[in-house]
Write a protein that holds these residues in place. Sequence first.
Motif, PDB file in Angstrom:
ATOM      1  N   ARG A 156      51.467  26.971  69.848  1.00 51.18           N
ATOM      2  CA  ARG A 156      52.547  27.922  69.901  1.00 51.18           C
ATOM      3  C   ARG A 156      52.505  28.987  69.075  1.00 51.18           C
ATOM      4  NH1 ARG A 156      54.936  22.973  70.843  1.00 51.18           N
ATOM      5  NH2 ARG A 156      55.684  22.995  68.673  1.00 51.18           N
ATOM      6  N   ALA A 157      51.763  28.930  67.881  1.00 45.82           N
ATOM      7  CA  ALA A 157      51.842  29.886  66.741  1.00 45.82           C
ATOM      8  C   ALA A 157      50.529  29.734  66.222  1.00 45.82           C
ATOM      9  CB  ALA A 157      53.014  29.898  65.784  1.00 45.82           C
ATOM     10  N   SER A 158      50.159  30.942  65.327  1.00 45.20           N
ATOM     11  CA  SER A 158      48.799  30.759  64.785  1.00 45.20           C
ATOM     12  C   SER A 158      48.837  29.491  63.580  1.00 45.20           C
ATOM     13  CB  SER A 158      48.543  31.898  63.898  1.00 45.20           C
ATOM     14  OG  SER A 158      49.206  32.205  62.645  1.00 45.20           O
ATOM     15  N   ILE A 159      47.681  29.086  63.429  1.00 47.45           N
ATOM     16  CA  ILE A 159      47.759  28.142  62.265  1.00 47.45           C
ATOM     17  C   ILE A 159      48.276  28.467  60.932  1.00 47.45           C
ATOM     18  CG2 ILE A 159      46.195  26.659  60.592  1.00 47.45           C
ATOM     19  CD1 ILE A 159      44.582  26.204  63.213  1.00 47.45           C
ATOM     20  N   LYS A 160      47.735  29.902  60.704  1.00 47.10           N
ATOM     21  CA  LYS A 160      48.243  30.232  59.347  1.00 47.10           C
ATOM     22  C   LYS A 160      49.816  30.299  59.332  1.00 47.10           C
ATOM     23  CE  LYS A 160      49.200  34.747  58.912  1.00 47.10           C
ATOM     24  NZ  LYS A 160      48.758  36.144  58.795  1.00 47.10           N
ATOM     25  N   ASN A 161      50.605  30.852  60.449  1.00 42.96           N
ATOM     26  CA  ASN A 161      51.988  30.971  60.520  1.00 42.96           C
ATOM     27  C   ASN A 161      52.591  29.527  60.632  1.00 42.96           C
ATOM     28  OD1 ASN A 161      51.488  33.518  60.809  1.00 42.96           O
ATOM     29  ND2 ASN A 161      53.037  33.917  62.116  1.00 42.96           N
ATOM     30  N   TRP A 162      51.925  28.701  61.012  1.00 47.71           N
ATOM     31  CA  TRP A 162      52.426  27.413  61.093  1.00 47.71           C
ATOM     32  C   TRP A 162      52.538  26.582  59.914  1.00 47.71           C
ATOM     33  CZ3 TRP A 162      49.651  22.436  61.734  1.00 47.71           C
ATOM     34  CH2 TRP A 162      50.398  21.496  62.234  1.00 47.71           C
ATOM     35  N   LEU A 163      51.213  26.916  58.963  1.00 52.49           N
ATOM     36  CA  LEU A 163      51.186  26.142  57.734  1.00 52.49           C
ATOM     37  C   LEU A 163      52.229  26.851  56.845  1.00 52.49           C
ATOM     38  CD1 LEU A 163      47.225  26.046  57.524  1.00 52.49           C
ATOM     39  CD2 LEU A 163      48.766  24.242  57.442  1.00 52.49           C
ATOM     40  N   TYR A 164      52.462  28.076  56.804  1.00 46.90           N
ATOM     41  CA  TYR A 164      53.386  29.037  55.920  1.00 46.90           C
ATOM     42  C   TYR A 164      54.742  28.494  56.325  1.00 46.90           C
ATOM     43  CZ  TYR A 164      50.607  32.105  53.507  1.00 46.90           C
ATOM     44  OH  TYR A 164      49.680  32.634  52.586  1.00 46.90           O
ATOM     45  N   ARG A 165      54.959  28.225  57.512  1.00 47.37           N
ATOM     46  CA  ARG A 165      56.467  27.620  57.971  1.00 47.37           C
ATOM     47  C   ARG A 165      56.421  26.109  57.400  1.00 47.37           C
ATOM     48  NH1 ARG A 165      59.531  27.496  63.051  1.00 47.37           N
ATOM     49  NH2 ARG A 165      61.178  25.865  62.995  1.00 47.37           N
ATOM     50  N   ILE A 166      55.743  25.405  57.233  1.00 43.20           N
ATOM     51  CA  ILE A 166      55.606  24.217  56.549  1.00 43.20           C
ATOM     52  C   ILE A 166      55.676  24.306  54.974  1.00 43.20           C
ATOM     53  CG2 ILE A 166      54.716  21.968  56.203  1.00 43.20           C
ATOM     54  CD1 ILE A 166      53.311  22.222  59.095  1.00 43.20           C
ATOM     55  N   ALA A 167      54.999  25.062  54.489  1.00 42.59           N
ATOM     56  CA  ALA A 167      54.893  25.251  53.255  1.00 42.59           C
ATOM     57  C   ALA A 167      56.233  25.861  52.485  1.00 42.59           C
ATOM     58  CB  ALA A 167      53.664  26.238  52.854  1.00 42.59           C
ATOM     59  N   THR A 168      56.728  26.963  53.176  1.00 37.61           N
ATOM     60  CA  THR A 168      58.220  27.562  52.878  1.00 37.61           C
ATOM     61  C   THR A 168      59.281  26.458  52.771  1.00 37.61           C
ATOM     62  OG1 THR A 168      57.297  29.737  53.842  1.00 37.61           O
ATOM     63  CG2 THR A 168      59.721  29.407  53.323  1.00 37.61           C
ATOM     64  N   ASN A 169      59.336  25.582  53.645  1.00 40.44           N
ATOM     65  CA  ASN A 169      60.272  24.676  53.835  1.00 40.44           C
ATOM     66  C   ASN A 169      60.149  23.523  52.815  1.00 40.44           C
ATOM     67  OD1 ASN A 169      62.288  25.378  56.218  1.00 40.44           O
ATOM     68  ND2 ASN A 169      60.395  25.764  57.099  1.00 40.44           N
ATOM     69  N   VAL A 170      58.947  22.997  52.813  1.00 40.83           N
ATOM     70  CA  VAL A 170      58.599  22.154  51.642  1.00 40.83           C
ATOM     71  C   VAL A 170      59.159  22.661  50.098  1.00 40.83           C
ATOM     72  CG1 VAL A 170      56.732  21.086  50.411  1.00 40.83           C
ATOM     73  CG2 VAL A 170      56.810  21.086  52.629  1.00 40.83           C
ATOM     74  N   ALA A 171      58.725  23.945  50.006  1.00 34.64           N
ATOM     75  CA  ALA A 171      59.309  24.502  48.756  1.00 34.64           C
ATOM     76  C   ALA A 171      60.789  24.577  48.616  1.00 34.64           C
ATOM     77  CB  ALA A 171      58.687  25.952  48.633  1.00 34.64           C
ATOM     78  N   LEU A 172      61.509  25.213  49.825  1.00 40.46           N
ATOM     79  CA  LEU A 172      63.030  25.034  49.758  1.00 40.46           C
ATOM     80  C   LEU A 172      63.367  23.690  49.640  1.00 40.46           C
ATOM     81  CD1 LEU A 172      63.401  27.452  52.555  1.00 40.46           C
ATOM     82  CD2 LEU A 172      63.977  28.162  50.349  1.00 40.46           C
ATOM     83  N   ASN A 173      62.842  22.817  50.262  1.00 45.67           N
ATOM     84  CA  ASN A 173      63.414  21.336  49.916  1.00 45.67           C
ATOM     85  C   ASN A 173      63.098  20.813  48.337  1.00 45.67           C
ATOM     86  OD1 ASN A 173      64.038  20.990  52.402  1.00 45.67           O
ATOM     87  ND2 ASN A 173      62.302  19.973  53.168  1.00 45.67           N
ATOM     88  N   MET A 174      62.059  21.092  47.798  1.00 45.62           N
ATOM     89  CA  MET A 174      61.780  20.878  46.465  1.00 45.62           C
ATOM     90  C   MET A 174      62.542  21.647  45.377  1.00 45.62           C
ATOM     91  SD  MET A 174      57.544  20.967  46.258  1.00 45.62           S
ATOM     92  CE  MET A 174      57.445  20.723  44.512  1.00 45.62           C
TER      93      MET A 174
END
Length: 353
Positions: free
Chosen positions: A79-97
């Motif tokens: 539904r999105a590029s792999i790049k955007n999908w990975l950045y979505r996950i990474a950004t939210n992981v960082a926010l949780n940390m």
Amino acid sequence: MEELWSWKFERVAMKDRTLVGSVGGVPPGRADFAKAAEAHRRALKLHCYRMLGSLHEAEDAVQETMLRAWRGFDDFEARASIKNWLYRIATNVALNMVASRSRRGRLMPDQLGGPSSERPRGRPDAESLWVEPYPDAELENLPDPAAGPDARYELRESVRLAFIAAIQQLPPRQRAVLLLADVLGWSAIEVAAVLDASVASVNSALQRARARLATLGRAAPLVPMADEHQRSLLERYVQAWESADLERFVALLKEDAVCSMPPWREWYHGRRSIRGFFGAVWPAYRGFRLVPVGANLQPAFALYSLGAEGRWNAHSIQLLALNEDGIGTMTMFMQPLAQKLFTVLQRPMVLGA
């Protein structure tokens, strides 16, 4: 760290194959996932470093990102590029940390209080979280492949220590918006999708983040400097340290120079104050050696001091910010923080002959 990630990745892969029960192994599309994700690993780590201000936290965040991406790959459906999908996950992981920290922000000493006029007393501050440098080796083969056409910051600007320290003072979601929009060049629509927010709220957060950043002088734009002038300035800097020539050292500083020494809270502002500090502490040392290292795309050195046993022992990691007028900022990462940084920057704790 890469070997550890690969080992965990394979364990998760084996578990998932068992769960789906597919004949012949990995379901279609997963076979190429590791290769596609690895292509973005360094850029993701840099993004997480900007979010978190720490290399080791960034490594943990990227590892968690890759594992979450693997586990959720069946729901990706392009539904999105792999790049955007990975950045979505990474950004939210960082926010949780950040949210899970007992102390939310990483800081520099000059963000904790006014300048000092006396030598440090007591012990280093082991309770605060300090902004950490980032090895240049992790930046090889970047310009940032994630940066879009609307990015406001060049790679060199967006990894310098002053910028990293400044954005740590933004609220975490504002920090994420600013990094995605102004550093990576994403549209407000793309940023909104990452943060599950409205475009209007993203634009509002971006305006507030830019306004706040503009008030922080440490994030001022870089001023280009001729290579020859920088080389000469650094040569004189090394000579002043290794000859313990205080006057030559002070002459290289800007009038309003800043010297900080995390994890010590004390910091010094101006030539006179910095001269007073080093004039008091240098006589206690037998000698210094400086070895160039690469960090944050800035001039940096591993500093060794001569011990009574005749060995050159690891002392600190120095990062400098220069302009045509001289050295504007000198950050010395002291022990015990320096011990980890010598390892990260691949420098020995004892300097060989």
